[in-house]
Design a protein around this motif. Sequence first.
Motif, short mmCIF file in Angstrom:
data_model
loop_
_atom_site.label_atom_id
_atom_site.label_comp_id
_atom_site.label_asym_id
_atom_site.label_seq_id
_atom_site.Cartn_x
_atom_site.Cartn_y
_atom_site.Cartn_z
N ARG A 41 0.87 -1.17 0.00
CA ARG A 41 0.00 0.00 0.00
C ARG A 41 0.91 1.22 0.00
O ARG A 41 1.74 1.39 0.90
N ALA A 42 0.77 2.07 -1.01
CA ALA A 42 1.70 3.20 -1.16
C ALA A 42 0.96 4.45 -1.58
O ALA A 42 -0.08 4.40 -2.24
N ALA A 43 1.51 5.58 -1.19
CA ALA A 43 0.97 6.89 -1.56
C ALA A 43 2.06 7.72 -2.21
O ALA A 43 3.22 7.69 -1.78
N VAL A 44 1.69 8.46 -3.25
CA VAL A 44 2.59 9.46 -3.86
C VAL A 44 2.27 10.80 -3.21
O VAL A 44 1.11 11.20 -3.09
N ALA A 90 -5.08 6.43 -10.75
CA ALA A 90 -5.34 5.47 -11.82
C ALA A 90 -4.39 4.29 -11.77
O ALA A 90 -4.72 3.19 -12.25
N SER A 91 -3.22 4.49 -11.17
CA SER A 91 -2.21 3.43 -11.06
C SER A 91 -2.37 2.61 -9.79
O SER A 91 -1.55 1.74 -9.51
N GLY A 92 -3.39 2.92 -8.99
CA GLY A 92 -3.63 2.17 -7.76
C GLY A 92 -2.90 2.72 -6.55
O GLY A 92 -2.86 2.06 -5.50
N LEU A 93 -2.31 3.91 -6.66
CA LEU A 93 -1.62 4.54 -5.54
C LEU A 93 -2.55 5.51 -4.83
O LEU A 93 -3.44 6.11 -5.44
#
Length: 498
Positions: A41-44, A90-93
Motif C-alpha cells: 500500500r503506497a501513496a505518492v 489510476a495506477s492504484g496509488l
Amino acid sequence: MHPMFENLFVFEMANNHQGEISHGLAIIEALAGIARRHSIRAAVKLQYRELDSFIHPAYVGRADVKHIGRFLSTRLPDRDMLTLLEAAKASGLMTMVTPFDEASVDLALSHDVDILKVASCSATDWPLLERIAAAGKPTIASTGGRTFRDIDRIVNFFEHRNVETFGLLHCIGIYPAPIETIHLGYMRKMIQRYPNVTIGYSAHEGPDELDVVRAAVAMGAQILERHVGLATDQHKLNTYSLGPEQVEQWVAAAQRTRLICHTATKDKVIPNEEAVSLRELSRGVFATRAIKRGETLDRSSVYFAMPITVESQCTSGDYAETIVASRDYEKDAPILDVRDESAVRHVRDIVHEAKAMLSEAKVVLGKEFSIELSHHYGIQSFREVGVILIDLVNREYCKKLGVMLPGQRHPTHRHVKKEETFQILHGDLTLVVEGQTHKLVAGDLCLVGRGQRHSFSTSGGCIFEEVSTTSIRGDSIYDDQVVARLDPMQRKTVLETW
C-alpha cells in the motif's frame, strides 16, 4: 492504529518532478510498478505552495535566499498537479499532499487527496494546522527538529479537534542525515508515549543505506516515507533521494524485515516441524532398575537420556519425584507415567499468565495488595468463567484491579450495598448492565449502580480498575442458583503469594 496507515509506504516527489509534468508522470509510473511487484500500500506525495502569497514580494527573483529559486523554477500549474494525482490514483496509488499555506489546503481538498501531510517546518504553524484539522482528512505530521514538548502540543492539538486518523513520523531534518543523527530510539519512545497515534519514520539518510529502514520496521514503524526521483540526462538526483532501483531495494528490505518481525497471533504458534525438532533433542525418562507397579519413581529409580523412544514417554520436563508407577517396568525401559496436572499447577499457570499481562500493560502493583481467584464453577473451569481480583484499598472507598484471561466471562450478579465504576486499563471488556451492552476499551468508564444486574466478558484479555464503595463479602447475589448456593469461600481461592 488506523487501517489506512498500517504498513503504508509514502513516496515523496516534492520538486523531483522538476517542474515537468512528463517527468512527474514517469516517476509515478515507476513507483506504481514497484507497488504492484511488492504488493504494498503506497501513496505518492506532492508539495503545494501558493507561491504568489507564500514568498514575500521583496524576495521574488532573488538568488541569495535558499529554496526560493528552486520553488519558483520547478513550479507547476494547478491543473498539472491534479494530473499527477489523477495518474497516481489510476495506477492504484493513494494520493497525499503537503500544503505549506492555507490556500494550498483548499487546493488539496479540491483535488480530493486521500491524506494531508504536515511538514516538520509547519508542525507548530498553528494557523495552518487549524485549516488542516478543519479539513477532516487523515493527517500525518513529521517531527524533524521538534522536542517532545512540541510533539505533545501537536498530538493534543489534533486530539482536541477530533482528527481521528492521525500519524506522526520521526524525522531528522538534515539532508542527507548522517547515521549518528538518526536516533531511532526517539521513535520507539513516541510509540510508547502516544499509543493511540500511528507512528512511522521519514527517511533522509543516504540512498543506499538499508540498515536504517530495517531497524525502523523492527522497532515498530508503520508508515515509511522516502524522497524519490528519476535521474535523466537533464536531471540528477539529489543526495537523499532514491531512484527506482534504490526504491525497490528499500521496499524489499522493509518488507523482508516485516516478515521476520511478524507476530501471527497473540500467543506463539509453534510449527509442527519445530515441535518435532525439539522433541528429537529432548531427554526421556528411563528406569535405572526393574520397577514394580505402585513404587514411587524417585530420582534413584530413573535416569534421563535422549532420544525419546515412544510417543507417550515421560520427558524430563514432565517428571516429578511424586510419580507412582502404574505398571511394572524393566531396567532401561521408557517410563510412561507422567506427573499429575494438579490444581496447584493449574493455579500456578493462571498466576504466571496474569503477572505477564500486568507486566505487558506496564501496571505496577506495589507491595500492599491481596489476591483472590473467583471461580464460580470450580477452579478447573476458571479459564472459561472467573476473574482475578487484586484488592488494593478497602475502606469507605475501595479500589481493586481485575485481570481476565482471553475468553473469560463473569456470570450475572448484583450488589445490594456496593456501587462500582469500571475503568479499562488494558484490553477489551464487554459489560452488560441491566440488559444494556457496553463495549469497553482502554480508558473507558462504566458505572454499575446498587442493585443493577451485570455481567462481563473479554475476548482478548482485560485489566480493569474497579473503584467502589466498601466491598463487603457476601454482597454479590448471583442469578445462577448453582453459584448462589455456594459459600463465598467455595468459589474463591485466596493466594498468599504471587
